[in-house]
Motif scaffolding. Structure first.
Motif, PDB file in Angstrom:
ATOM      1  N   CYS A 131      10.754  56.944  12.016  1.00 38.13           N
ATOM      2  CA  CYS A 131      10.483  55.914  11.023  1.00 38.13           C
ATOM      3  C   CYS A 131       8.989  55.623  11.073  1.00 38.13           C
ATOM      4  CB  CYS A 131      11.247  54.637  11.351  1.00 38.13           C
ATOM      5  SG  CYS A 131      13.045  54.808  11.319  1.00 38.13           S
ATOM      6  N   ARG A 132       8.357  55.540   9.902  1.00 35.54           N
ATOM      7  CA  ARG A 132       6.922  55.258   9.824  1.00 35.54           C
ATOM      8  C   ARG A 132       6.732  53.903   9.173  1.00 35.54           C
ATOM      9  NH1 ARG A 132       3.774  56.165   5.554  1.00 35.54           N
ATOM     10  NH2 ARG A 132       5.159  57.777   4.783  1.00 35.54           N
ATOM     11  N   GLY A 133       5.961  53.036   9.835  1.00 42.14           N
ATOM     12  CA  GLY A 133       5.704  51.695   9.327  1.00 42.14           C
ATOM     13  C   GLY A 133       4.833  51.704   8.092  1.00 42.14           C
ATOM     14  N   ARG A 134       5.206  50.870   7.132  1.00 41.49           N
ATOM     15  CA  ARG A 134       4.408  50.696   5.922  1.00 41.49           C
ATOM     16  C   ARG A 134       3.506  49.478   6.082  1.00 41.49           C
ATOM     17  NH1 ARG A 134       8.234  48.941   1.955  1.00 41.49           N
ATOM     18  NH2 ARG A 134       9.984  49.190   3.345  1.00 41.49           N
ATOM     19  N   GLY A 135       2.434  49.466   5.328  1.00 37.02           N
ATOM     20  CA  GLY A 135       1.599  48.276   5.281  1.00 37.02           C
ATOM     21  C   GLY A 135       0.791  48.058   6.544  1.00 37.02           C
ATOM     22  N   SER A 136       0.667  46.827   6.896  1.00 38.27           N
ATOM     23  CA  SER A 136      -0.247  46.453   7.973  1.00 38.27           C
ATOM     24  C   SER A 136       0.496  46.199   9.295  1.00 38.27           C
ATOM     25  CB  SER A 136      -1.044  45.222   7.564  1.00 38.27           C
ATOM     26  OG  SER A 136      -0.152  44.162   7.280  1.00 38.27           O
ATOM     27  N   ILE A 137       1.174  47.192   9.782  1.00 38.53           N
ATOM     28  CA  ILE A 137       1.821  47.069  11.088  1.00 38.53           C
ATOM     29  C   ILE A 137       0.787  47.457  12.134  1.00 38.53           C
ATOM     30  CG2 ILE A 137       3.675  47.875  12.581  1.00 38.53           C
ATOM     31  CD1 ILE A 137       5.348  48.243  10.023  1.00 38.53           C
ATOM     32  N   ALA A 139      -1.149  47.757  15.863  1.00 37.06           N
ATOM     33  CA  ALA A 139      -0.742  48.341  17.146  1.00 37.06           C
ATOM     34  C   ALA A 139       0.007  47.314  17.983  1.00 37.06           C
ATOM     35  CB  ALA A 139      -1.958  48.878  17.897  1.00 37.06           C
ATOM     36  N   ASP A 140      -0.443  46.049  17.973  1.00 34.25           N
ATOM     37  CA  ASP A 140       0.243  45.004  18.743  1.00 34.25           C
ATOM     38  C   ASP A 140       1.679  44.831  18.281  1.00 34.25           C
ATOM     39  OD1 ASP A 140      -1.945  44.473  20.342  1.00 34.25           O
ATOM     40  OD2 ASP A 140      -2.607  42.743  19.158  1.00 34.25           O
ATOM     41  N   ILE A 141       1.880  44.780  16.976  1.00 38.84           N
ATOM     42  CA  ILE A 141       3.243  44.660  16.444  1.00 38.84           C
ATOM     43  C   ILE A 141       4.037  45.906  16.787  1.00 38.84           C
ATOM     44  CG2 ILE A 141       4.636  44.536  14.336  1.00 38.84           C
ATOM     45  CD1 ILE A 141       2.366  42.778  13.143  1.00 38.84           C
ATOM     46  N   CYS A 142       3.446  47.060  16.615  1.00 38.82           N
ATOM     47  CA  CYS A 142       4.127  48.328  16.887  1.00 38.82           C
ATOM     48  C   CYS A 142       4.654  48.361  18.323  1.00 38.82           C
ATOM     49  CB  CYS A 142       3.182  49.493  16.632  1.00 38.82           C
ATOM     50  SG  CYS A 142       3.951  51.120  16.791  1.00 38.82           S
ATOM     51  N   TYR A 143       3.800  48.010  19.264  1.00 42.80           N
ATOM     52  CA  TYR A 143       4.192  48.093  20.676  1.00 42.80           C
ATOM     53  C   TYR A 143       5.052  46.921  21.132  1.00 42.80           C
ATOM     54  CZ  TYR A 143       1.225  52.149  20.905  1.00 42.80           C
ATOM     55  OH  TYR A 143       0.683  53.396  20.691  1.00 42.80           O
ATOM     56  N   SER A 144       5.377  45.996  20.206  1.00 42.51           N
ATOM     57  CA  SER A 144       6.322  44.938  20.550  1.00 42.51           C
ATOM     58  C   SER A 144       7.772  45.399  20.367  1.00 42.51           C
ATOM     59  CB  SER A 144       6.047  43.669  19.734  1.00 42.51           C
ATOM     60  OG  SER A 144       6.359  43.843  18.366  1.00 42.51           O
ATOM     61  N   TYR A 145       7.976  46.566  19.745  1.00 40.48           N
ATOM     62  CA  TYR A 145       9.330  47.127  19.659  1.00 40.48           C
ATOM     63  C   TYR A 145       9.763  47.588  21.048  1.00 40.48           C
ATOM     64  CZ  TYR A 145       9.259  47.006  14.579  1.00 40.48           C
ATOM     65  OH  TYR A 145       9.226  46.576  13.281  1.00 40.48           O
ATOM     66  N   PRO A 146      11.076  47.551  21.334  1.00 42.18           N
ATOM     67  CA  PRO A 146      11.553  47.964  22.664  1.00 42.18           C
ATOM     68  C   PRO A 146      11.172  49.410  22.989  1.00 42.18           C
ATOM     69  CG  PRO A 146      13.294  46.860  21.437  1.00 42.18           C
ATOM     70  CD  PRO A 146      12.165  47.076  20.474  1.00 42.18           C
ATOM     71  N   SER A 147      10.976  49.681  24.258  1.00 38.89           N
ATOM     72  CA  SER A 147      10.542  51.012  24.704  1.00 38.89           C
ATOM     73  C   SER A 147      11.548  52.098  24.341  1.00 38.89           C
ATOM     74  CB  SER A 147      10.273  51.013  26.210  1.00 38.89           C
ATOM     75  OG  SER A 147      11.447  50.662  26.909  1.00 38.89           O
ATOM     76  N   TYR A 148      12.838  51.771  24.236  1.00 38.12           N
ATOM     77  CA  TYR A 148      13.831  52.789  23.878  1.00 38.12           C
ATOM     78  C   TYR A 148      13.657  53.286  22.446  1.00 38.12           C
ATOM     79  CZ  TYR A 148      16.432  48.641  22.227  1.00 38.12           C
ATOM     80  OH  TYR A 148      16.802  47.473  21.623  1.00 38.12           O
ATOM     81  N   MET A 149      12.829  52.616  21.649  1.00 40.27           N
ATOM     82  CA  MET A 149      12.514  53.084  20.299  1.00 40.27           C
ATOM     83  C   MET A 149      11.270  53.963  20.294  1.00 40.27           C
ATOM     84  SD  MET A 149      13.371  49.646  18.086  1.00 40.27           S
ATOM     85  CE  MET A 149      12.665  50.317  16.585  1.00 40.27           C
ATOM     86  N   PRO A 151       7.944  53.400  20.521  1.00 38.88           N
ATOM     87  CA  PRO A 151       6.910  53.068  19.536  1.00 38.88           C
ATOM     88  C   PRO A 151       5.590  53.760  19.846  1.00 38.88           C
ATOM     89  CG  PRO A 151       7.269  51.226  21.034  1.00 38.88           C
ATOM     90  CD  PRO A 151       8.315  52.254  21.355  1.00 38.88           C
ATOM     91  N   GLN A 152       4.963  54.264  18.799  1.00 39.39           N
ATOM     92  CA  GLN A 152       3.655  54.918  18.911  1.00 39.39           C
ATOM     93  C   GLN A 152       2.814  54.504  17.714  1.00 39.39           C
ATOM     94  OE1 GLN A 152       2.524  56.959  21.444  1.00 39.39           O
ATOM     95  NE2 GLN A 152       4.410  56.294  22.446  1.00 39.39           N
ATOM     96  N   HIS A 153       1.579  54.131  17.965  1.00 32.55           N
ATOM     97  CA  HIS A 153       0.655  53.786  16.885  1.00 32.55           C
ATOM     98  C   HIS A 153      -0.486  54.788  16.924  1.00 32.55           C
ATOM     99  CE1 HIS A 153      -2.041  51.445  14.327  1.00 32.55           C
ATOM    100  NE2 HIS A 153      -0.955  50.819  13.919  1.00 32.55           N
ATOM    101  N   ASP A 154      -0.753  55.445  15.802  1.00 31.60           N
ATOM    102  CA  ASP A 154      -1.780  56.495  15.774  1.00 31.60           C
ATOM    103  C   ASP A 154      -3.129  56.002  15.252  1.00 31.60           C
ATOM    104  OD1 ASP A 154      -1.469  56.280  13.017  1.00 31.60           O
ATOM    105  OD2 ASP A 154      -0.674  58.306  12.753  1.00 31.60           O
ATOM    106  N   GLY A 155      -3.307  54.703  15.217  1.00 31.28           N
ATOM    107  CA  GLY A 155      -4.532  54.138  14.676  1.00 31.28           C
ATOM    108  C   GLY A 155      -4.379  53.701  13.234  1.00 31.28           C
ATOM    109  N   THR A 156      -3.391  54.270  12.547  1.00 38.49           N
ATOM    110  CA  THR A 156      -3.131  53.919  11.153  1.00 38.49           C
ATOM    111  C   THR A 156      -1.678  53.494  10.952  1.00 38.49           C
ATOM    112  OG1 THR A 156      -4.774  55.539  10.432  1.00 38.49           O
ATOM    113  CG2 THR A 156      -3.221  54.759   8.773  1.00 38.49           C
ATOM    114  N   ASN A 157      -0.762  54.296  11.480  1.00 30.64           N
ATOM    115  CA  ASN A 157       0.668  54.071  11.269  1.00 30.64           C
ATOM    116  C   ASN A 157       1.401  53.843  12.581  1.00 30.64           C
ATOM    117  OD1 ASN A 157       0.804  54.626   8.353  1.00 30.64           O
ATOM    118  ND2 ASN A 157       0.199  56.682   8.957  1.00 30.64           N
ATOM    119  N   CYS A 158       2.513  53.133  12.466  1.00 31.55           N
ATOM    120  CA  CYS A 158       3.416  52.925  13.600  1.00 31.55           C
ATOM    121  C   CYS A 158       4.634  53.818  13.393  1.00 31.55           C
ATOM    122  CB  CYS A 158       3.857  51.464  13.652  1.00 31.55           C
ATOM    123  SG  CYS A 158       5.054  51.096  14.957  1.00 31.55           S
ATOM    124  N   TYR A 159       5.061  54.492  14.452  1.00 36.93           N
ATOM    125  CA  TYR A 159       6.241  55.357  14.409  1.00 36.93           C
ATOM    126  C   TYR A 159       7.232  54.908  15.476  1.00 36.93           C
ATOM    127  CZ  TYR A 159       3.330  58.455  11.625  1.00 36.93           C
ATOM    128  OH  TYR A 159       2.514  58.975  10.643  1.00 36.93           O
TER     129      TYR A 159
END
Length: 171
Positions: A131-137, A139-149, A151-159
């Motif tokens: 799943c790729r985050g849309r909009g302004s997600i 890195a802080d928001i991205c890494y607030s998802y549980p580790s079992y998901m 989460p990775q932020h590439d500087g632009t998108n959250c996956y």
């Protein structure tokens, strides 16, 4: 281990609300702060807020925002332990499902709230097997998802992993 035992205890208090003749469970999450966005109008009673939450497909719960004031929660990304938190009610969308290898007894409720509809969290689109985050997600928001998901932020998108990928890892 003590933290997990506290986690199990804090969800023992259950409220219910009804809509169209069906009963829905809300778990009162004592000592847990839900990382979610309060949104929409405020309600004067907990039951009114819960009933409205049920009608709104992406609502994940309710937060007490003031003396006899409640508001819907959207976009759950995770949770944090908080000794003084008593203001959160999480809508249980699991239908009673649990998985043998889920991290703890109630993590399925968290997962189903993070994915209120579909294979990706709100504001995410399917991107291959992720799943790729849309909009302004951020890195802080991205890494607030549980580790079992994962989460990775590439500087632009959250996956993050899709819902079924997480569930398969718990089976």
């Amino acid at each position: 281990m003590g933290v997990l035992n506290i986690f199990f205890f804090i969800f023992l208090f259950v409220s219910t609300a009804k809509s169209d003749g069906e009963t829905y469970r809300f778990l009162h999450t004592f000592c847990v702060q839900l990382n979610a966005l309060p949104s929409g109008q405020t309600f004067d009673t907990l039951i009114a807020a819960m009933e409205d939450c049920i009608e709104y497909g992406t609502c994940v719960g309710v937060k007490k925002t003031g003396e006899d004031k409640y508001q819907q929660l959207l976009r759950l990304t995770g949770y944090a332990f908080c000794e003084t938190c008593t203001d959160y009610y999480l809508l249980d969308k699991t239908g009673g499902l649990t998985y043998p290898n889920q991290p703890n007894d109630l993590e399925a409720v968290i997962l189903f709230a993070i994915f209120p509809i579909g294979e990706c969290p709100t504001s995410f689109d399917v991107d291959g097997s992720l799943c790729r985050g849309r909009g302004s997600i951020t890195a802080d928001i991205c890494y607030s998802y549980p580790s079992y998901m994962a989460p990775q932020h590439d500087g632009t998108n959250c996956y993050v992993y899709q819902k079924q990928t997480v569930i398969k890892s718990w089976q």
